[in-house]
Design an enzyme around this catalytic site. Structure first.
Site, PDB file in Angstrom:
ATOM      1  N   SER A  68       0.826  -1.205   0.000  1.00 40.30           N
ATOM      2  CA  SER A  68       0.000   0.000   0.000  1.00 40.30           C
ATOM      3  C   SER A  68       0.862   1.257   0.000  1.00 40.30           C
ATOM      4  CB  SER A  68      -1.029   0.033   1.115  1.00 40.30           C
ATOM      5  OG  SER A  68      -2.026   0.995   0.751  1.00 40.30           O
ATOM      6  N   HIS A  73       4.884  13.997   6.116  1.00 38.86           N
ATOM      7  CA  HIS A  73       4.805  15.439   5.867  1.00 38.86           C
ATOM      8  C   HIS A  73       5.496  16.142   7.042  1.00 38.86           C
ATOM      9  CE1 HIS A  73       1.738  14.528   2.849  1.00 38.86           C
ATOM     10  NE2 HIS A  73       1.187  13.748   3.760  1.00 38.86           N
ATOM     11  N   CYS A  88      -2.218  -3.301   3.128  1.00 36.31           N
ATOM     12  CA  CYS A  88      -3.300  -4.193   2.783  1.00 36.31           C
ATOM     13  C   CYS A  88      -2.934  -5.587   3.292  1.00 36.31           C
ATOM     14  CB  CYS A  88      -3.491  -4.211   1.270  1.00 36.31           C
ATOM     15  SG  CYS A  88      -4.745  -5.368   0.717  1.00 36.31           S
TER      16      CYS A  88
END
Length: 130
Positions: A68, A73, A88
């Site tokens: 996935s 950030h 996943c």
């Protein structure tokens, strides 16, 4: 869509400033941490934001994983970071790998305070359980 989604908001990070402003360095650290956790990086995008009157620009590092994704950030003017790791679990349970990746990123940034959340996403259909 069955999987584990981990998030963390990191505050008062005590890491070296370079981890908050150098997209290439951060991308390499994320890639290394993902691979060390046993996850497969299949793509990445790194972006550096322009400096503002508040200080140097932060960065975004987004890695596409076969399992996935991981996104980081940074806000250097706040010594803050947000982390997002999703795996996943359709073909195999990658939850421990996601936890290991999150732990490595937490160790990198050395936050004084972290708000962490874990969300189990979706459910396996009954014919796939067992």
């Amino acid at each position: 869509m069955h999987g584990l989604h981990l998030t963390a908001d990191l505050h008062d990070c005590r890491c070296a400033a370079r981890w908050l402003v150098d997209a290439s360095l951060l991308g390499a650290a994320c890639r290394d941490a993902a691979q060390a956790a046993g996850l497969q990086v299949v793509g990445e995008l790194l972006h550096t934001f322009a400096a503002t009157r508040h200080g140097p620009g932060g960065v975004t590092a987004a890695l596409l994983l076969a399992e996935s994704h991981v996104c980081v950030h940074t806000w250097p003017e706040r010594k803050a970071v947000t982390l997002d790791v999703y795996v996943c679990n359709f073909g195999a349970d990658h939850s421990a790998k996601a936890q290991a990746l999150m732990a490595a990123l937490l160790a990198l940034f050395e936050p004084q305070h972290a708000e962490r959340h874990a969300l189990q996403r979706g459910a396996l259909p009954a014919h796939l359980v067992g």
